[in-house]
Design a protein around this motif. Structure first.
Motif, mmCIF file in Angstrom:
data_model
loop_
_atom_site.group_PDB
_atom_site.id
_atom_site.type_symbol
_atom_site.label_atom_id
_atom_site.label_comp_id
_atom_site.label_asym_id
_atom_site.label_seq_id
_atom_site.Cartn_x
_atom_site.Cartn_y
_atom_site.Cartn_z
ATOM 1 N N TYR A 75 9.359 -98.041 -90.493
ATOM 2 C CA TYR A 75 10.729 -98.070 -89.979
ATOM 3 C C TYR A 75 11.101 -99.475 -89.516
ATOM 4 N N GLN A 127 9.960 -102.266 -90.577
ATOM 5 C CA GLN A 127 10.171 -103.075 -91.771
ATOM 6 C C GLN A 127 11.523 -102.791 -92.406
ATOM 7 N N SER A 128 11.923 -101.514 -92.385
ATOM 8 C CA SER A 128 13.177 -101.118 -93.037
ATOM 9 C C SER A 128 14.406 -101.674 -92.330
#
Length: 239
Positions: free
Chosen positions: A64, A66-67
């Motif tokens: 998450y 990273q997203s």
């Protein structure tokens, strides 16, 4: 509904159950997690950071972060090795920092309010939060997060009762009995909040673990006018 305090303007109920009951019928929800999440959010957003609340110890947290192009805070409370749920770990966070901050209480509750306007309140910004909430509507829900026992069940905490009561004390409207109880709690300890919280269970735990500085930061009353608003699953300072 019996449990949603719908006949009152000012509402107060604990934890996830409280958020789920009160958020759908309120104009504003205030999440209160005094000794960790809400104080962290105030300090970080006041410095221009963006905080992404996330569920505690969720294995998808890395992906998450990273997203959303953000740093993931440590799961362990620490003030000396990166960012964490220790408010003192965030008191020098640079503006523009994007930080995923997992928490079993305040962060989790922030994701349970649906489309209702959600802000994060603590002792540091209680009057400013109340004034902002009042400007957005008359039906205001204040949700003290509480802590967790070892089995994961809710442990209502003195610090969050005081924090919720502080915010409610600056609001105008008809309070529920639950809201009145929180207001009385705040008034009882208002003259020496730091002493009260240093002697309560949560405060003693922090002191025993070496986080006295966090207690000092969290018990400072009305030292900030920062309004952290949760939009698109992230808290940023209202301007």
């Amino acid at each position: 509904m019996i449990f949603n305090q719908s006949e009152f303007d000012l509402r107060c109920e604990w934890g996830i159950g409280g958020a789920m009951q009160l958020a759908p019928i309120s104009d504003v929800v205030v999440i209160v997690d005094v000794l960790s999440f809400s104080t962290c959010v105030e300090i970080a957003t006041n410095r221009g950071a963006i905080i992404f609340p996330y569920r505690w110890q969720d294995d998808t947290a890395i992906a998450y972060a990273q997203s959303v192009n953000a740093t993931l805070a440590s799961r362990q409370r620490t003030a000396s090795r990166g960012y964490s749920l220790s408010p003192s770990s965030l008191d020098r966070i640079p503006a523009g920092t994007r930080l995923v901050l997992p928490s079993p209480n305040g962060a989790t509750l922030s994701l349970q309010t649906g489309n209702t306007l959600t802000v994060s309140g603590c002792l540091r910004n209680c009057q400013a939060i109340a004034e902002f909430a009042q400007s957005c509507g008359t039906k205001i829900a204040v949700i003290p997060a509480g802590e967790r026992w070892e089995d994961g069940s809710l442990r209502p905490s003195l610090e969050d009762a005081i924090g919720a009561g502080a915010i409610l004390s600056y609001l105008q409207g008809k309070p529920s009995p639950e809201a009145k109880a929180a207001m009385v709690t705040f008034q009882t300890f208002r003259t020496d909040i730091a002493s009260a919280l240093s002697q309560c269970s949560s405060g003693k735990e922090l002191i025993s673990r070496g986080f006295s500085r966090d207690l000092e930061l969290a018990t400072a009353l009305n030292v900030s006018e920062c309004i952290p608003i949760c939009r698109d699953r992230a808290y940023s300072r209202h301007v």
